[in-house]
Motif scaffolding. Structure first.
Motif, PDB file in Angstrom:
ATOM      1  N   LYS A 128      10.553  15.194  -6.198  1.00  0.00           N
ATOM      2  CA  LYS A 128       9.093  15.258  -6.388  1.00  0.00           C
ATOM      3  C   LYS A 128       8.410  14.013  -5.857  1.00  0.00           C
ATOM      4  N   GLU A 129       9.175  12.886  -5.780  1.00  0.00           N
ATOM      5  CA  GLU A 129       8.574  11.632  -5.294  1.00  0.00           C
ATOM      6  C   GLU A 129       7.990  11.797  -3.896  1.00  0.00           C
ATOM      7  N   SER A 130       8.584  12.664  -3.062  1.00  0.00           N
ATOM      8  CA  SER A 130       8.029  12.924  -1.722  1.00  0.00           C
ATOM      9  C   SER A 130       6.551  13.296  -1.820  1.00  0.00           C
ATOM     10  N   LEU A 131       6.237  14.191  -2.765  1.00  0.00           N
ATOM     11  CA  LEU A 131       4.849  14.638  -2.897  1.00  0.00           C
ATOM     12  C   LEU A 131       3.985  13.584  -3.562  1.00  0.00           C
ATOM     13  N   VAL A 132       4.582  12.844  -4.508  1.00  0.00           N
ATOM     14  CA  VAL A 132       3.812  11.792  -5.193  1.00  0.00           C
ATOM     15  C   VAL A 132       3.369  10.740  -4.179  1.00  0.00           C
TER      16      VAL A 132
END
Ligand code: NAD
Ligand code: MG
Length: 394
Positions: A128-132
């Protein structure tokens, strides 16, 4: 025809669950998948063992850029071995997967996500960090190439399941009122401030319902994980701030809910096991059979829901702030949290020190619009440096 899949972060909690599910679904003429690449940061032996089991032609080992002495090369299995972060991108190019399951932890997963979307491949996204850190850029890449982003994160997989099958894409926006992201509350939901001040890493790592890697487990205790999920929902489903509400649901059975303008609510339920959302993404739009499924709702005498607490868990407030600020603020939030979480795990700061550090870094930062992945990586690097120098050790 079997689909070629890359499993990144294959030695981690989500990666291993994915390989479990792929067992029996690969190889032979009836295999649905062919594993063409697996990656890990350390634990070369485990990576090599998984490579041997699935006869994976490409292994990427990002942690140690030299001498793969962990790979007991011999026998008939001789994969191509790619080293370092650059090696991972080369491995993606060479193995040419149809879909990529990204279960790398932290901002280190960003470049692989960007590569996947640029190439028009489907991205099964646990990272999810990619999107964050770069949501708008990744969205743009997906829209340009026509790639799908299928969320592995259980809450977002739940929302995806509630939305899919509703009126066509465009109509969903009009009909959707809001989403309720459920949160277990983590190990300290009922704890006093004194207990939180004295919390040791082993206390914070004890998640009440899910079994996960260390960074996300600490993120569940601080609720930074749920903060990330607010940003993730915003980027995945195009939701505005007021359309995303966090509900604390201690049993982790309802994985999230969607409310429509006519007052109807849809929820997705299941046992807390990442295999289920992973399998949903692997099969989408079809449903794959799973012999271990089976869910006895009668064994739960009650399912409870409570509003979240923005005072005791300031991470949720910071997520909403980043959503309003946009630009590179998500990259700063993530980098500061990665460094502060590591400092807590190494006993250098207290548990409340994690959020105090992140708040301090975010407050000082001047938000800049993001234009490229290279710029996001530079913001990430600078923020890590600053955070290391400004740890709040209370
Ligand atoms: P984990 O720590 O168990 O595994 C992480 C994997 O990434 C390992 O294979 C590791 O070798 C690799 N890795 C670590 N640092 C790396 C680096 N710098 N470069 C390349 N690879 C690196 O983590 P996890 O719990 O499996 O979580 C993975 C991702 O999935 C995270 O983004 C997490 O937020 C997300 N996620 C996890 C769960 C869960 O239940 N574990 C649920 C939802 C989402
Ligand atoms: Mg989640």
């Amino acid at each position: 025809m079997s689909r070629k899949i890359a499993v990144l972060g294959a030695t981690g909690s989500v990666g291993k669950s994915t390989l479990d599910l792929l067992e029996g679904r690969t190889g032979g003429k009836d295999g649905l998948f062919r594993v063409v690449l697996i990656s890990a940061h350390r634990r070369g032996k485990e990576l090599y063992a998984a490579g041997t089991k699935f006869q994976v032609p490409h292994l990427a080992w990002t942690g140690l850029p030299n001498s793969p002495s962990d790979f007991s090369v011999g026998g008939s299995y001789s994969p191509r071995i790619h080293l370092g972060a650059q090696g991972l991108l080369e491995a993606l190019e060479e193995s040419d997967p149809d879909l990529v399951l990204n279960a790398i932890t932290g901002a280190a997963g960003l470049e692989a996500s960007a590569w996947t979307l640029e190439q028009g491949k489907d991205l099964l996204l646990a990272n999810k960090e990619s999107l964050v850190v770069a949501g708008p850029l990744l969205r743009r890449l997906a829209d340009q190439s026509g790639s799908q982003i299928l969320p592995v994160d259980s809450e977002h997989a739940a929302i995806h399941q509630c939305l899919f099958g509703q009126a066509g894409e465009g109509k969903i926006r009009e009909g959707l009122k809001k989403v309720y992201l459920t949160a277990s509350g983590g190990p300290f939901w009922d704890a006093s401030p004194q207990v939180m001040e004295r919390a040791r890493p082993e206390d914070a790592l004890k998640h009440p319902t899910w079994s996960m890697g260390p960074r996300i487990s600490i993120g569940s205790a601080t609720m930074m994980n749920k903060a990330f999920e607010i940003l993730e929902a915003h980027h995945l489903f195009g939701l505005r701030e007021e359309q995303i509400e966090v509900l604390v649901h201690r049993q982790s059975i309802v994985h999230s809910m969607v409310e429509f303008v006519d007052g109807s609510l849809l929820a997705q339920l299941g046992v807390p096991d990442m295999r289920f959302p992973i399998l949903y993404c692997l099969g989408f739009p079809e449903r794959l059979r799973y012999e271990k499924s089976g869910f006895n709702l009668a064994s739960f005498s009650s399912l409870s829901f409570e509003p979240s607490d923005f005072d005791r868990f300031p991470a949720l407030r910071l997520a909403k702030e980043c959503l309003r600020l946009g630009g590179d603020s998500g990259a700063v939030l993530n980098a500061a949290d990665e460094v502060a979480t590591q400092a807590f795990l190494e006993g250098r700061i207290s548990f409340p020190g994690i959020l105090k550090t992140v708040e301090k870094i975010l407050k000082k930062h001047k938000t800049t619009p993001i234009q490229s992945i290279a710029q996001v990586l530079e913001t990430d690097r600078q923020t890590r440096e600053k955070t290391c120098q400004s740890l709040v050790s209370v």
